[in-house]
Design a protein around this motif. Structure first.
Motif, PDB file in Angstrom:
ATOM      1  N   ASN B  13      50.767  62.143  51.874  1.00 55.19           N
ATOM      2  CA  ASN B  13      51.388  60.893  51.440  1.00 55.19           C
ATOM      3  C   ASN B  13      50.424  59.729  51.559  1.00 55.19           C
ATOM      4  O   ASN B  13      50.358  58.866  50.686  1.00 55.19           O
ATOM      5  CB  ASN B  13      52.616  60.595  52.299  1.00 55.19           C
ATOM      6  CG  ASN B  13      53.792  61.425  51.878  1.00 55.19           C
ATOM      7  OD1 ASN B  13      53.779  61.997  50.791  1.00 55.19           O
ATOM      8  ND2 ASN B  13      54.796  61.517  52.734  1.00 55.19           N
ATOM      9  N   ILE B  72      57.103  47.500  50.320  1.00 56.89           N
ATOM     10  CA  ILE B  72      58.283  48.369  50.277  1.00 56.89           C
ATOM     11  C   ILE B  72      57.845  49.828  50.238  1.00 56.89           C
ATOM     12  O   ILE B  72      58.348  50.664  50.991  1.00 56.89           O
ATOM     13  CB  ILE B  72      59.173  48.005  49.079  1.00 56.89           C
ATOM     14  CG1 ILE B  72      59.767  46.610  49.313  1.00 56.89           C
ATOM     15  CG2 ILE B  72      60.276  49.029  48.891  1.00 56.89           C
ATOM     16  CD1 ILE B  72      60.501  46.048  48.134  1.00 56.89           C
ATOM     17  N   ALA B  73      56.851  50.109  49.400  1.00 55.40           N
ATOM     18  CA  ALA B  73      56.367  51.488  49.319  1.00 55.40           C
ATOM     19  C   ALA B  73      55.859  51.965  50.671  1.00 55.40           C
ATOM     20  O   ALA B  73      56.203  53.055  51.141  1.00 55.40           O
ATOM     21  CB  ALA B  73      55.263  51.585  48.271  1.00 55.40           C
ATOM     22  N   LEU B  75      56.602  50.830  53.569  1.00 56.72           N
ATOM     23  CA  LEU B  75      57.674  50.918  54.548  1.00 56.72           C
ATOM     24  C   LEU B  75      58.433  52.229  54.390  1.00 56.72           C
ATOM     25  O   LEU B  75      58.707  52.938  55.371  1.00 56.72           O
ATOM     26  CB  LEU B  75      58.622  49.737  54.350  1.00 56.72           C
ATOM     27  CG  LEU B  75      59.572  49.488  55.506  1.00 56.72           C
ATOM     28  CD1 LEU B  75      58.793  48.914  56.666  1.00 56.72           C
ATOM     29  CD2 LEU B  75      60.685  48.533  55.097  1.00 56.72           C
ATOM     30  N   LEU B  76      58.757  52.570  53.142  1.00 57.42           N
ATOM     31  CA  LEU B  76      59.486  53.820  52.902  1.00 57.42           C
ATOM     32  C   LEU B  76      58.651  55.010  53.373  1.00 57.42           C
ATOM     33  O   LEU B  76      59.150  55.938  54.016  1.00 57.42           O
ATOM     34  CB  LEU B  76      59.819  53.954  51.423  1.00 57.42           C
ATOM     35  CG  LEU B  76      60.813  52.892  50.929  1.00 57.42           C
ATOM     36  CD1 LEU B  76      61.085  53.075  49.438  1.00 57.42           C
ATOM     37  CD2 LEU B  76      62.121  52.982  51.721  1.00 57.42           C
ATOM     38  N   LEU B  77      57.368  54.934  53.067  1.00 58.11           N
ATOM     39  CA  LEU B  77      56.482  56.011  53.480  1.00 58.11           C
ATOM     40  C   LEU B  77      56.460  56.130  54.995  1.00 58.11           C
ATOM     41  O   LEU B  77      56.537  57.216  55.569  1.00 58.11           O
ATOM     42  CB  LEU B  77      55.085  55.697  52.956  1.00 58.11           C
ATOM     43  CG  LEU B  77      54.139  56.858  52.899  1.00 58.11           C
ATOM     44  CD1 LEU B  77      54.654  57.851  51.888  1.00 58.11           C
ATOM     45  CD2 LEU B  77      52.763  56.359  52.491  1.00 58.11           C
ATOM     46  N   GLU B  79      58.754  55.260  57.066  1.00 56.71           N
ATOM     47  CA  GLU B  79      60.020  55.852  57.515  1.00 56.71           C
ATOM     48  C   GLU B  79      59.950  57.368  57.455  1.00 56.71           C
ATOM     49  O   GLU B  79      60.397  58.064  58.359  1.00 56.71           O
ATOM     50  CB  GLU B  79      61.176  55.381  56.628  1.00 56.71           C
ATOM     51  CG  GLU B  79      61.611  53.952  56.805  1.00 56.71           C
ATOM     52  CD  GLU B  79      62.242  53.684  58.166  1.00 56.71           C
ATOM     53  OE1 GLU B  79      62.664  54.641  58.839  1.00 56.71           O
ATOM     54  OE2 GLU B  79      62.282  52.496  58.560  1.00 56.71           O
ATOM     55  N   GLN B  80      59.384  57.848  56.365  1.00 61.18           N
ATOM     56  CA  GLN B  80      59.312  59.299  56.184  1.00 61.18           C
ATOM     57  C   GLN B  80      58.498  59.979  57.265  1.00 61.18           C
ATOM     58  O   GLN B  80      58.774  61.096  57.672  1.00 61.18           O
ATOM     59  CB  GLN B  80      58.645  59.600  54.848  1.00 61.18           C
ATOM     60  CG  GLN B  80      59.607  59.804  53.719  1.00 61.18           C
ATOM     61  CD  GLN B  80      58.848  60.148  52.459  1.00 61.18           C
ATOM     62  OE1 GLN B  80      57.804  60.802  52.516  1.00 61.18           O
ATOM     63  NE2 GLN B  80      59.359  59.701  51.346  1.00 61.18           N
ATOM     64  N   LYS B  84      62.543  61.443  63.189  1.00 58.21           N
ATOM     65  CA  LYS B  84      63.905  60.965  62.956  1.00 58.21           C
ATOM     66  C   LYS B  84      64.857  61.578  63.969  1.00 58.21           C
ATOM     67  O   LYS B  84      64.703  62.741  64.341  1.00 58.21           O
ATOM     68  CB  LYS B  84      64.365  61.349  61.538  1.00 58.21           C
ATOM     69  CG  LYS B  84      63.967  60.318  60.499  1.00 58.21           C
ATOM     70  CD  LYS B  84      64.503  60.660  59.145  1.00 58.21           C
ATOM     71  CE  LYS B  84      63.597  61.491  58.277  1.00 58.21           C
ATOM     72  NZ  LYS B  84      62.222  61.255  58.134  1.00 58.21           N
TER      73      LYS B  84
END
Ligand code: HEM
Ligand SMILES: [Cu+2]
Ligand SMILES: [Cu+2]
Lengths: 830, 203
Positions: B13, B72-73, B75-77, B79-80, B84
């Motif tokens: 990623n 945003i990109a 941040l989402l990355l 999170e992944q 979790k």
């Protein structure tokens, strides 16, 4: 009694006699900003050369895999010193020197607000830097990296003197940064030419005002961190030791709380240079003057909220990461505003090309690239890969060399004619530029790739099977090309001094005030101080220069052999006082030598020496004020142009007062950092077990006496204003201050074994801080009493009492948060 | 060794993110320098742009959407990549740093011994719990993912996954003294069935 007009030559001779500096050994007594500014810059360039030689050693070592040129032990000293020298001994002092030399000229003043402090700062810089270089030559250079992470830099893992050299040497040098910050702020706010309101100020003044403000609150966290770490190393007081309630991350927070703003502190003056130069070459005024001011103020604020982006991999909660990542990306906006203001200026002007413009273009190429990689690094996931690799080394050099070295080279070519009165010798300037530009990109562009291919920074060698060999070799070749370019620049400068054609007064047809004077600049800058009626970056300086030389303007005469310049209202620029500046003196040199003895005593653990040195420093500072002020009121005096204003000692709004407020501001940030550290350790850091011995109430006596001293001084001020003697009250405040200091000292000594846990070492430093401030308050009360006795204080000449009052207030109020934290610590914190 | 040759989802990623940012940067760089070049070479082409439009266009209208999208990109990355809560808890492995070596322990593999080589089951995420004994080090396997610091007094976790069985290299990324560059380690990813044997655990 307006003095009668004289010829320009006679006026020049008369002024030069007053403002000139003695020759021979007398040069050591210099306090004039022309001399000091140049000294700062020359010394900074010497350190740049030293840092450059170290860089060449690094590149020689890394050129080939498995190199045995220098071992890791030496390599670690070399890269630490390279970073340290470049950041603290080259970049910061370089722009300080430039600002010291340029600002009075751009603003229309004859000197800085505190010439002797400038001289003292220079000596501190020279001596502190010398300590570092001598230690390096002796083989004891710091070796824990330029950000000195604990525990590696703590006594356990760096037992020798190396880390102390860094902590003490750099703190010594930082004195000059803080004094320069105060000096520049006060000069910009109070010493502009009449009529130059803040909104008419040349843009460089705005840049330096913001930079100096950032220095004032950016450096104290580092100074505090260095003091804490030195206390941990020297006296075993734990602050960063995780086994005794400390936390290594506290150091990182304190360091980067300074370290990040530091990068903008280095960039902004360079951007100010660009904003000054580009309009000259575009032959039109700067586009977006107001937008740029907003942008730099925004940058300053943002830069203090970004420090965590150096710590993305230390294990910070995800939400905090997102916040700091967004804030880091946000700084791109004020940066872009400036970049496009410059392009817009060029695009809507009639640009012409010359050597300085070459470097401006070089700046655009390199810095834009560094800015783009900066945005990449602000993205947390990418940062976790690139952090601590050669990608970061590449990025930081793109911003530092692009954002500072290129603009400084442009400035060099732009303003050297001002210093030499000659033009540059073109045959060398152009090839030098190309060598630097090509060499730089060859060296550092490839490092992005080296880093992505997994090469960590700060390794002294690497095996040959990981694909890094050819990249490193090319980087080294580029490094040597670049060095050749710098060598050519040096030769070029020497040539200009020797063979350059004499130039007309304003070779670039610039429209700023520094060109409205003969070159090389006379010691007093302006034979008369101009009245400014419009934006001060769009003046017809050739006409103006002729008028001023003829004495047409303010203070176009000499009086009583005094060094006189004008002070103005901060906002409007209306003249409101005549500032009388001190003559050359050896006091700054002596004081800096005594300060040096203080630091050397700490360095060599000769703990009898620092107290003696401190007393000598205090006595010397008492001597500083003796030539200042007057024993009688003079009332308004003539300043020419039909106006009369009082001298600085007789107005409330004078430079000494503002410097005091600036000093207290810096001190407050230092204290704020300490309080932050205490709260951080007590509430956030892991591994805090609670021995929590109960609170000792004895030092609370000090709170009572300090508040009482505060009340006394207020009364003393009122008495003095009513022409009655404040002397008994000043002496009583002196006594109370001494009792306060003693009570706090007793509290420090009564702490059971402060080395056992951070809970106790924190109490120890909080009390130390308050005790020192109470002691200084007592000394200031003594000083005010002596000044009153000697007749320097009256109802209108009240500055000595007012600054004592301000300091006493601060010293007393500072105890309140200390007690809040003491209660928290004794309560067991968690 | 290279982060551009990813061997796990995290590194993959991030490599994608890098290439996106790289091409974006090239375009922006060309744009800025192109405008600069025009102002010297073909001033007529851009002379009609009003001064203030430069600042509003270049300083606000251009960067704001780019930065927003990128943030945003990323941040989402991010999170992944995050460990979790919920779901199956992955296997935990302890990485302990000291001057100048790494030791790895496998609390979830009963009977396993401490090793110098980091053994991983391939094809499934593992949580590495990183600690340090003396100074700060940093745990980094470039082909698998980002790094995390090993800080005395702290325990940090990073989630990594190797796609395929194989041998990778790890390295200490934070300067930790004289032996810093010697503080590499070998990472062996095994097919899940072979993993217990590799760490000497009961199968
Ligand atoms: C003259 C050309 C220069 C070259 C060839 C050069 C080269 C290098 C190299 C190779 C490193 C990495 C060392 C390592 O990680 O092992 C480095 C680090 C560094 N450089 Fe430079 N540099 C130059 C100029 C500058 C300038 C002008 C500045 C600042 C104004 C600067 C500031 C730094 C800093 C802060 C570090 C980090 C030191 C550390 O890791 O503790 N360098 N430099
Ligand atoms: Cu390590
Ligand atoms: Cu290391």
């Amino acid at each position: 009694m307006s003095p009668k007009p004289t010829s320009p030559i006679a006026l020049h001779k008369a002024l030069e006699k007053i403002w000139g500096t003695p020759s021979g050994w007398g040069r050591l007594s210099a306090v004039n900003h022309n001399i000091l500014g140049k000294r700062f810059m020359v010394l900074a360039l010497v350190f740049f050369a030293i840092g450059g030689i170290l860089a060449m050693l690094i590149r020689a070592q890394l050129a080939t895999p498995n190199s045995a040129f220098v071992g890791p032990e030496l390599y670690n000293q070399i890269f630490t010193m390279h970073g340290t020298v470049m950041m603290f001994l080259f970049a910061i002092p370089m722009f300080e020197g430039l600002a010291m030399y340029m600002l009075p000229k751009l603003l229309g003043a004859r000197d800085l607000a505190f010439p002797r402090i400038a001289a003292y700062g220079f000596w501190c810089y020279l001596f502190g830097g010398t300590i570092l270089i001598v230690a390096m030559l002796a083989g004891y250079a710091p070796n824990a990296g330029w950000f000195m992470y604990t525990p590696l830099s703590s006594g356990t893992y760096t037992p020798g003197i190396n880390a102390d050299v860094w902590l003490l040497g750099i703190t010594f040098v930082e004195i000059s940064a803080v004094t320069a910050a105060i000096e520049l702020i006060v000069t910009i706010l109070k010493m502009r030419a009449p009529g130059m309101s803040l909104t008419r100020m040349p843009i460089f003044g705005w840049y330096m005002l913001v930079t100096a403000g950032m220095m004032l609150i950016g450096f104290p966290p580092l100074i505090l961190g260095s003091m804490l770490l030195e206390m941990e190393r020297a006296f075993d007081l734990p602050f960063f030791d995780p086994t005794r309630g400390g936390d290594p991350l506290l150091w990182q927070h304190l360091f980067w709380l300074f370290g990040h703003p530091e990068v903008y502190i280095i960039f902004l003056p360079a951007a100010g240079v660009l904003s000054t130069m580009i309009p000259t070459f575009a032959r039109r005024p700067l586009v977006g003057y107001n937008a740029i001011i907003v942008a730099i103020v925004a940058m300053a604020f943002l830069s203090f909220g970004l420090w965590v982006h150096h710590m993305f991999t230390v294990g910070i909660p995800h939400l905090a990461l997102a916040f700091f990542s967004a804030a880091s990306a946000l700084v791109a906006i004020p940066t872009a505003v400036q970049i496009f203001a410059w392009i817009g200026t060029l695009a809507s002007g009639r640009p012409k090309f010359d050597i300085p413009m070459l470097y401006v273009v070089g700046f655009f190429i390199v810095f834009v690239c560094g800015g783009l990689t900066g945005v990449m690094l602000a993205m947390v996931p990418f940062n976790s890969q690139a952090h601590d690799t050669y990608f970061v080394v590449a990025h930081l050099h793109y911003v530092l060399v692009g954002g500072f070295v290129f603009p400084m080279l442009a400035a060099l070519y732009y303003w050297l004619p001002h210093v030499t009165g000659r033009r540059s010798v073109y045959s060398l300037s152009v090839p030098a530029f190309w060598l630097i530009l090509v060499g730089f990109n060859l060296t550092f562009f490839l490092m992005h790739l080296t880093g992505l291919m997994g090469m960590p920074r700060r390794i002294s060698t690497y095996p040959s099977n990981w694909g890094w060999d050819w990249l490193n070799l090319l980087s080294s070749v580029g490094g040597f090309l670049m060095t050749m370019g710098f060598a050519l620049v040096l030769i070029d400068i020497i040539m200009q001094f020797r063979f350059g054609r004499r130039t007309s007064r304003n070779p670039w047809k610039a429209r700023t005030l520094e060109w409205a004077m003969p070159t090389p600049a006379p010691s007093y800058n302006f034979a008369a101080i101009p009245e400014i009626a419009g934006r001060a970056d769009d003046l017809d300086v050739n006409v103006l220069g002729r008028d001023l030389a003829g004495g047409k303007g303010y203070l176009g005469f000499t009086r009583a052999d005094r060094q006189e310049t004008l002070g103005v209202d901060m906002m409007s620029g209306e003249p409101d006082q005549v500032i009388i500046l001190p003559q050359p003196t050896y006091l700054p040199l002596w004081t800096a030598l005594a300060t040096g003895a203080f630091f050397l005593g700490l360095l060599f653990k000769l703990y009898w020496l620092p107290p003696i040195a401190a007393v000598v420093v205090i006595v010397l500072f008492f001597l500083w004020t003796r030539p200042l002020g007057a024993r009688r009121n003079m009332g308004p005096i003539d300043i020419g142009m039909g106006k009369a204003v009082p001298v600085d000692g007789e107005v409330r709004d004078n430079v000494t007062w503002w410097a005091t407020l600036c000093g207290i501001t810096a001190d407050t940030t230092l204290y704020g950092s300490l309080l932050f550290g205490a709260l951080y350790l007590a509430l956030i850091a892991p591994g805090w077990t609670d021995p929590a011995p109960p609170l000792d109430w004895l030092p609370a006596i000090g709170l009572v006496t300090a508040l009482a001293a505060m009340a006394l001084l207020r009364r003393a001020e009122v008495l003095n204003a009513g022409n009655r003697s404040p002397l008994p009250l000043l002496l009583a405040a002196l006594g109370l201050g001494a009792i306060t200091a003693l009570a706090l000292l007793a509290g420090m000594l009564r702490i059971p074994d402060p080395t056992s846990h951070a809970n106790l070492s924190l109490r120890f430093v909080l009390l130390t801080y308050c005790a020192v401030h109470a002691g200084v308050a007592a000394l200031l009360a003594l000083h005010a009493a002596l000044r009153y006795r000697a007749g320097f204080v009256s109802a209108v000449r009240a500055t000595d009492i007012r600054i004592t009052r301000a300091w006493t207030d601060y010293a007393a109020l500072a105890q309140l948060p200390a007690w809040a934290i003491l209660l928290l610590l004794a309560g067991g914190a968690r | 060794m290279s982060t551009l040759d990813p061997a796990g989802p995290a590194a993959g990623n991030i490599a994608t993110l890098w290439w996106v940012m790289f091409f974006g940067a090239v375009v922006l760089f060309a744009l800025v320098l192109g405008l600069l070049a025009l102002s010297f070479l073909r001033p007529a082409a851009i002379a009609s742009i009003k001064p203030m439009h430069w600042i509003i266009g270049g300083g606000l209208i251009m960067p704001v959407p780019i930065l927003l999208g990128l943030l945003i990109a990323a941040l989402l990355l991010g999170e992944q990549l995050l460990p979790k809560p919920g779901g199956v808890a992955p296997m935990r492995i302890e990485a302990h740093a000291s001057q100048w070596q790494w030791r790895f322990a496998y609390p979830d593999a009963p009977g396993s011994a401490e090793t110098d080589v980091l053994h991983l089951p391939a094809g499934e995420p593992v949580d590495i719990l990183v600690t340090a004994e003396d100074v700060i080090h940093s745990f980094w396997i470039p082909r698998l993912g980002g790094k995390i610091d090993a800080i005395p007094g702290h325990e940090n976790t990073i989630r990594l996954e190797a796609d395929e069985p194989g041998v990778y290299r790890g390295i200490c990324a934070e300067y930790c003294g004289e032996g810093h560059e010697t503080m590499g380690f070998v990472v062996e990813a095994h097919a899940p069935a072979d993993f217990p044997a590799a760490v000497g655990a009961a199968p």
